[in-house]
Scaffold this motif. Structure first.
Motif: not given
Length: 512
Positions: A386-414
């Motif tokens: 990502a361009p440097d000007r989008y450092a915060g957004v790019a980091s936010g997207v990646n963290n959102a994807v990571a947390r969404a993955g954990s969220l959906l897995a913990v919700a769905a697997l049980p």
């Protein structure tokens, strides 16, 4: 400002601030998994309550982390990071004082809001502060030193849960938060996107929250809702997700610039993140409950059981970042998830007859080795795409994807494995589901490795700067004999050499 060297005093303090902030979140995650059984017993919580104690935090974090990254780019990454640390610390106090499952879930949601502000900021500070050649090593140091918090967490958190109270495990964040704010204010330079719009994508933020919230609610509460109503609620979540994409595409100031996903590198790295962190969140959730419910361990030994993972991250994550910077991210991001998949498969054999040395240690060690290969190059690849000007957004997207993955897995697997009510406290019911969960995690990790091999590409090496010959070298080349085998006949003479038959013409005299 992106000219700070990692070896400088300022560089070390910037890493310290980022490590303290993200380490506080890592510590909290470790403690919550260890404390779940005690929390359930003291507050009379059900399986759904325990899922919400974990997922209430993840839901707020995943839903708002994009907004947190965008706010940092607009108003200053250090400022938003500091606000997030203060918010997270105050919410931790509320968690420690909760008197019912509902109160604890609400406090955890508030913690997630603070985490959404500080988490993308910790990475964006590194990306915006360090010169490009030091970024991969800085992110590797951040990953490894962040493991210190995770390494201390099982000891301190497990000891507090077992011998004092699970409440003190949350209150431990107060001194860490104070130290983080002080270091950030003293040493971290401010940075922002000077071209960012002053307008905010409120509709996009609401749709992202609705998409994750409705889907998670349907997965966790499927038993009480019934199949038909659960599918209807999940369908509304899918509709909200489609609306989010449509709004982002049409907006002049999107929460997530969809142009970022035009980069195959960015999209592939985030796809791999979704699979790996879904497996990671589910693995730690199920393993902690298995060790306490089925093997009968207390919170302290259950927490310490995963210590090899954090020790390996501490010792090797920075080296993994440097290795990826030298050879490119494709191979580490392929081998890392595959090694983690082997670790998850080994952990599937942990049951009532297992010992730590033969049952748990091999799996967590192999899993930790895989993480040391993939974490730093994964993060660096997302940010570099990502361009440097989008450092915060790019980091936010990646963290959102990571947390969404954990969220959906913990919700769905049980739900997928048929766990309901208080099955988490029934050794016979939980143990069979645990083995299946580990194999599912192993499959997701292997899929992440395959995805990386197919789609991740190493960046092209920079073009070498041509070296101009010195004056003596130019003279030597003119006087050197012709190379053997060359013919000096013709108007051009020998390549790279002056021709005796064609002396350089003298300049014509100037005419009056």
């Amino acid at each position: 400002m992106s000219d700070i060297g990692l070896a400088t005093r300022t560089g070390r303090l910037v890493v310290t601030a980022a490590v303290l902030g993200s380490g506080m979140v890592m510590l909290d995650g470790t403690v919550v998994n260890v404390a779940l059984v005690r929390v359930g017993a003291e507050l009379g919580a059900s399986m759904a309550d325990l899922q919400w104690i974990t997922n209430g935090y993840l839901l707020a974090l995943a839903s708002l982390i994009l907004l947190g990254g965008s706010l940092g780019d607009r108003f200053g990454r250090r400022r938003v990071f500091v606000i997030g640390v203060i918010w997270f610390t105050a919410a931790s106090v509320a968690c420690g004082l909760a008197q019912s499952p509902v109160q604890l879930v609400v406090a955890r949601v508030l913690q997630g809001v603070g985490g959404a502000l500080l988490t993308p900021g910790s990475l964006a500070l590194l990306q915006a502060s360090f010169r490009r050649e030091d970024r991969a090593a800085a992110i590797g140091a951040w990953s490894g030193l962040g493991g210190v918090a995770a390494a201390i967490g099982p000891f301190i958190g497990g000891w507090l849960v077992e011998y004092a109270s699970w409440r003190w495990a949350f209150l431990l964040n107060v001194p860490i938060g104070i130290a983080t704010v002080w270091v950030a204010q003293v040493a971290v330079p401010e940075s922002r996107d000077e071209l960012a719009s002053d307008q905010f994508d409120v509709v996009g933020a609401l749709l992202a929250t609705a998409a994750l919230g409705l889907t998670t609610f349907a997965l966790i509460e499927h038993a009480s809702l019934g199949a038909g109503l659960a599918l209807a609620v999940a369908g509304l979540g899918v509709v909200a997700a489609g609306g989010f994409v449509a709004v982002e595409r049409a907006s002049t100031h999107p929460l997530v610039p969809l142009d970022l996903f035009a980069s195959r590198q960015f999209s592939a790295a985030n796809g791999m993140t979704l699979l790996v962190y879904a497996a990671l969140g589910a693995l730690f959730f199920f393993l902690s409950l298995q060790l306490q419910t089925v093997l009968g361990w207390g919170p302290l030994p259950a927490g310490v059981a995963t210590l090899p993972i954090t020790v390996l991250m501490l010792l090797l994550a920075a080296r993994g970042g440097r290795l990826a910077a030298r050879i490119g991210p494709r191979l580490p991001m392929t081998l890392g998830p595959l090694v983690c998949a082997v670790g998850a498969a080994l952990l599937s054999g942990v049951d009532a007859g297992s010992t730590y040395w033969t049952g748990v240690l091999p799996g967590v060690t192999v899993f930790g080795l895989g993480l040391t290969l993939l974490v730093a190059p994964l993060t660096a690849t997302v940010l570099d795409a990502a361009p440097d000007r989008y450092a915060g957004v790019a980091s936010g997207v990646n963290n959102a994807v990571a947390r969404a993955g954990s969220l959906l897995a913990v919700a769905a697997l049980p739900a997928v494995l048929g766990l309901t009510g208080e099955d988490y406290a029934d050794p016979a019911a939980f143990s069979a589901a645990y083995a299946s969960a580990m194999w599912i995690c192993s499959g997701m990790l292997a899929a992440g490795g395959v995805l990386s091999w197919l789609l991740i590409r190493n960046p092209a090496p920079p073009a070498p700067t041509p070296v101009q010959p010195t004056a003596p070298q130019r003279v030597a080349r003119r006087l050197a004999p012709a190379p053997a085998g060359w013919s000096c006949a013709g108007a051009e003479g020998c390549p790279g050499h002056a021709t005796a038959a064609a002396p350089e013409p003298e300049p014509e005299p100037e005419r009056a």
